[in-house]
Write a protein that holds these residues in place. Sequence first.
Motif, PDB file in Angstrom:
ATOM      1  N   ILE A  33      -0.864  -3.413  -0.182  1.00 40.85           N
ATOM      2  CA  ILE A  33      -0.812  -4.313   0.873  1.00 40.85           C
ATOM      3  C   ILE A  33       0.542  -3.773   1.644  1.00 40.85           C
ATOM      4  CG2 ILE A  33      -0.364  -6.640   1.902  1.00 40.85           C
ATOM      5  CD1 ILE A  33      -2.235  -7.620  -0.647  1.00 40.85           C
ATOM      6  N   ALA A  34       1.802  -3.849   0.802  1.00 38.92           N
ATOM      7  CA  ALA A  34       3.057  -3.507   1.441  1.00 38.92           C
ATOM      8  C   ALA A  34       3.062  -2.209   2.111  1.00 38.92           C
ATOM      9  CB  ALA A  34       4.314  -3.604   0.282  1.00 38.92           C
ATOM     10  N   ASP A  35       2.234  -1.189   1.464  1.00 45.38           N
ATOM     11  CA  ASP A  35       2.409   0.179   2.215  1.00 45.38           C
ATOM     12  C   ASP A  35       1.309   0.149   3.333  1.00 45.38           C
ATOM     13  OD1 ASP A  35       3.891   1.278   0.043  1.00 45.38           O
ATOM     14  OD2 ASP A  35       1.906   1.700  -1.246  1.00 45.38           O
ATOM     15  N   ALA A  36       0.165  -0.721   3.316  1.00 45.88           N
ATOM     16  CA  ALA A  36      -0.637  -0.888   4.654  1.00 45.88           C
ATOM     17  C   ALA A  36       0.212  -1.601   5.772  1.00 45.88           C
ATOM     18  CB  ALA A  36      -1.774  -1.652   4.190  1.00 45.88           C
ATOM     19  N   GLN A  37       1.061  -2.335   5.331  1.00 47.58           N
ATOM     20  CA  GLN A  37       1.963  -3.079   6.476  1.00 47.58           C
ATOM     21  C   GLN A  37       2.783  -2.138   6.993  1.00 47.58           C
ATOM     22  OE1 GLN A  37       1.722  -6.387   7.968  1.00 47.58           O
ATOM     23  NE2 GLN A  37       2.817  -5.121   9.273  1.00 47.58           N
ATOM     24  N   GLU A  38       3.581  -1.246   6.017  1.00 47.69           N
ATOM     25  CA  GLU A  38       4.479  -0.289   6.500  1.00 47.69           C
ATOM     26  C   GLU A  38       3.673   0.747   7.505  1.00 47.69           C
ATOM     27  OE1 GLU A  38       6.574   0.990   3.178  1.00 47.69           O
ATOM     28  OE2 GLU A  38       7.628  -1.015   2.816  1.00 47.69           O
ATOM     29  N   GLY A  39       2.511   1.134   6.933  1.00 49.11           N
ATOM     30  CA  GLY A  39       2.109   2.152   7.564  1.00 49.11           C
ATOM     31  C   GLY A  39       1.512   1.573   8.973  1.00 49.11           C
ATOM     32  N   LEU A  40       1.117   0.610   9.189  1.00 49.55           N
ATOM     33  CA  LEU A  40       0.804  -0.107  10.570  1.00 49.55           C
ATOM     34  C   LEU A  40       1.928  -0.054  11.426  1.00 49.55           C
ATOM     35  CD1 LEU A  40      -1.168  -1.412  12.472  1.00 49.55           C
ATOM     36  CD2 LEU A  40      -0.613  -3.678  11.334  1.00 49.55           C
ATOM     37  N   ASP A  41       3.031  -0.454  11.022  1.00 46.68           N
ATOM     38  CA  ASP A  41       4.283  -0.375  11.488  1.00 46.68           C
ATOM     39  C   ASP A  41       4.589   0.794  12.173  1.00 46.68           C
ATOM     40  OD1 ASP A  41       4.484  -3.128  11.208  1.00 46.68           O
ATOM     41  OD2 ASP A  41       6.138  -3.058   9.556  1.00 46.68           O
ATOM     42  N   SER A  42       4.568   1.890  11.234  1.00 50.35           N
ATOM     43  CA  SER A  42       4.815   3.364  11.705  1.00 50.35           C
ATOM     44  C   SER A  42       4.023   3.755  12.706  1.00 50.35           C
ATOM     45  CB  SER A  42       4.872   3.998  10.401  1.00 50.35           C
ATOM     46  OG  SER A  42       5.814   3.938   9.462  1.00 50.35           O
ATOM     47  N   ARG A  86       1.072   9.232   6.228  1.00 50.20           N
ATOM     48  CA  ARG A  86      -0.242   9.344   5.681  1.00 50.20           C
ATOM     49  C   ARG A  86      -0.262   9.822   4.462  1.00 50.20           C
ATOM     50  NH1 ARG A  86      -0.946  11.392  11.060  1.00 50.20           N
ATOM     51  NH2 ARG A  86      -0.183  13.627  10.470  1.00 50.20           N
ATOM     52  N   GLN A  87       0.743  10.572   3.724  1.00 48.91           N
ATOM     53  CA  GLN A  87       0.830  11.171   2.330  1.00 48.91           C
ATOM     54  C   GLN A  87       0.813  10.053   1.494  1.00 48.91           C
ATOM     55  OE1 GLN A  87       3.971  14.192   1.718  1.00 48.91           O
ATOM     56  NE2 GLN A  87       3.691  14.246  -0.373  1.00 48.91           N
ATOM     57  N   ILE A  88       1.942   8.968   1.757  1.00 48.86           N
ATOM     58  CA  ILE A  88       2.265   7.752   1.266  1.00 48.86           C
ATOM     59  C   ILE A  88       0.829   7.067   0.981  1.00 48.86           C
ATOM     60  CG2 ILE A  88       3.316   5.447   1.067  1.00 48.86           C
ATOM     61  CD1 ILE A  88       5.708   6.991   2.607  1.00 48.86           C
ATOM     62  N   ASP A  89       0.215   6.852   2.286  1.00 45.25           N
ATOM     63  CA  ASP A  89      -1.162   5.947   1.994  1.00 45.25           C
ATOM     64  C   ASP A  89      -1.931   6.562   1.025  1.00 45.25           C
ATOM     65  OD1 ASP A  89      -0.129   4.126   3.878  1.00 45.25           O
ATOM     66  OD2 ASP A  89      -1.069   5.122   5.678  1.00 45.25           O
ATOM     67  N   GLU A  90      -2.287   7.892   1.241  1.00 46.68           N
ATOM     68  CA  GLU A  90      -3.020   8.678   0.401  1.00 46.68           C
ATOM     69  C   GLU A  90      -2.704   8.379  -1.208  1.00 46.68           C
ATOM     70  OE1 GLU A  90      -3.132  12.593   1.631  1.00 46.68           O
ATOM     71  OE2 GLU A  90      -4.123  12.335   3.609  1.00 46.68           O
ATOM     72  N   GLU A  91      -1.317   8.659  -1.532  1.00 45.58           N
ATOM     73  CA  GLU A  91      -1.276   8.504  -2.978  1.00 45.58           C
ATOM     74  C   GLU A  91      -1.278   7.087  -3.478  1.00 45.58           C
ATOM     75  OE1 GLU A  91      -0.151  10.876  -4.892  1.00 45.58           O
ATOM     76  OE2 GLU A  91      -0.610  12.487  -3.342  1.00 45.58           O
ATOM     77  N   ALA A  92      -0.921   6.255  -2.547  1.00 43.72           N
ATOM     78  CA  ALA A  92      -0.992   4.766  -2.977  1.00 43.72           C
ATOM     79  C   ALA A  92      -2.345   4.410  -3.104  1.00 43.72           C
ATOM     80  CB  ALA A  92      -0.374   3.957  -1.791  1.00 43.72           C
ATOM     81  N   LEU A  93      -3.391   4.773  -2.605  1.00 43.95           N
ATOM     82  CA  LEU A  93      -4.923   4.635  -2.487  1.00 43.95           C
ATOM     83  C   LEU A  93      -5.203   5.315  -3.858  1.00 43.95           C
ATOM     84  CD1 LEU A  93      -7.332   3.343  -1.639  1.00 43.95           C
ATOM     85  CD2 LEU A  93      -7.713   5.677  -0.430  1.00 43.95           C
ATOM     86  N   LEU A  94      -4.689   6.453  -4.067  1.00 48.14           N
ATOM     87  CA  LEU A  94      -5.223   7.112  -5.528  1.00 48.14           C
ATOM     88  C   LEU A  94      -4.566   6.397  -6.706  1.00 48.14           C
ATOM     89  CD1 LEU A  94      -4.573  10.883  -4.523  1.00 48.14           C
ATOM     90  CD2 LEU A  94      -6.805   9.640  -4.978  1.00 48.14           C
ATOM     91  N   SER A  95      -3.422   5.876  -6.581  1.00 51.62           N
ATOM     92  CA  SER A  95      -2.740   5.253  -7.593  1.00 51.62           C
ATOM     93  C   SER A  95      -3.436   3.843  -7.814  1.00 51.62           C
ATOM     94  CB  SER A  95      -1.103   4.819  -7.188  1.00 51.62           C
ATOM     95  OG  SER A  95      -0.537   5.867  -7.110  1.00 51.62           O
ATOM     96  N   TYR A  96      -3.804   3.233  -6.646  1.00 50.00           N
ATOM     97  CA  TYR A  96      -4.621   1.883  -6.948  1.00 50.00           C
ATOM     98  C   TYR A  96      -5.934   1.861  -7.388  1.00 50.00           C
ATOM     99  CZ  TYR A  96      -6.731  -2.532  -5.300  1.00 50.00           C
ATOM    100  OH  TYR A  96      -7.514  -3.702  -5.551  1.00 50.00           O
ATOM    101  N   ASN A  97      -6.722   3.020  -7.027  1.00 46.57           N
ATOM    102  CA  ASN A  97      -7.928   3.220  -7.491  1.00 46.57           C
ATOM    103  C   ASN A  97      -7.753   3.826  -9.263  1.00 46.57           C
ATOM    104  OD1 ASN A  97      -8.988   2.902  -5.048  1.00 46.57           O
ATOM    105  ND2 ASN A  97      -9.075   5.085  -4.512  1.00 46.57           N
TER     106      ASN A  97
END
Length: 466
Positions: free
Chosen positions: A422-431, A401-412
């Motif tokens: 996209i890669a983070d989203a796929q890894e998050g789904l797998d987890s 969840r922390q990775i997803d939040e930081e990735a979204l902030l960086s993307y925005n």
Amino acid sequence: MKLPLMLGAALLVAACANPAVIERAKADRAGFVSVEEGARKAVGAVPVWNQSAADIEATERRVHALVHGKTISADTAVQVALINNRALQASFAELGLSSTDLWEVAMGPVPTLGVSVSGLAGDVTRTLEATVAGALLDLATTKPRTQLAEVRFRQAELAALAQTIDLAVETRRAWIEAVGAFEAAALIGQTHGTAEAASELAVQLGRTGAMNKADQAREHAFTAELAAERAAARLEAQLAKEKLLRLMGLWGSATTVYVPDALPALPRGPRAAGNIEQQALANRVDLAAGKLELQAIALDYRLTGKTRMVSDAALVAGVELERANGETEATPALALDFEIPLYDTGPLVSKRGRMAYLQAANTLAQQAIDARSDARMAYKAVTGRHNIARHWRDQVLPLRRQIDEEALLSYNGMLTSTFELIADAQEGLDSRLSAAEAKRDYWLAETEATAAIWGGSVTLSKGGEE
């Protein structure tokens, strides 16, 4: 004259029935109380034996009230299966047939005197003598035959209980698998929704020239792959639910039933007692049936008393040491006795009897060893699966969840590319899917622990009966 004596003996034969056994065996639901009590203790649900149209109608109304248009729990699914599954109802008929056999044997032989008046007086007398002699022989064996029939009847009770437990365990397992499949489908659906939004954004960026066609294609491919995964997950969930409905005996309009979207949260600790091996030896219905089989053989071959009791394993108290990751864990270990009666096989009337006894005794000993192993494996599975699921919940998912939040902030903030998102989203789904799978495996392990403690799959034996 011999005739009055013979007629008196015939009347004695007619009066040899055992009233107490007859009264117990002739009941419509003879032996079913023990099945009800055993099921309540083992699986927390009570079966119903439907024997009439009124019984069936009452059960249908009860089932409708329990499930129609409702989201059912695992306990509700098990309860419905135990009152509505037709295969279980058919198995209860075996108990009814066994009680009928006991009833007939307990009634004793019914004397009949068939005399032909066309013969000579001597022929009439010999006919009476032969008839009454046969009846007296039946009378002499009525008690041991009744005892054997009672043992077979108790075995039938255990067989009915075992089939009830088997169905309850299978139904709970099917409920867990169905709910777990719907939970996985929901997780994929959530990610698919996010991917669709990203794909639509890619189309807009492509129109402005901010994203080339190759990057757009990667976005669309990820969304399309998730759509396929979502469809497959939904299909798996629907098939798992259909299996559950079949075990519950539901069909047609009665299948308007729902299951939760997610499995219950993990309990604070694994629900398995450290004395699970002792519980198994005390409660397994297959072990109880095995002991009855030895008793039946002893009655059938006229064995006279137990010579001694032996254990399938010596009583040992000690400490079992295991090493894991360089650390030594000490676990108190206690090998418990499971006693097997041994009879004097010297005076057996035949080699067949001796072999039948040895076969049953060794089979029971192996069943006890298997029961011990099942219990230990179940305990290790429950505790191990709980640790794994807790690790995913408490360690992996918070980091993800922390990775997803930081990735979204960086993307925005336009610090990372769409591909990284996209890669983070796929890894998050797998987890998330792995965490859900670990939770499902824990609940399945709990169900297997119930099976290990109570056993099942008792097969009725009718060897040696005439």
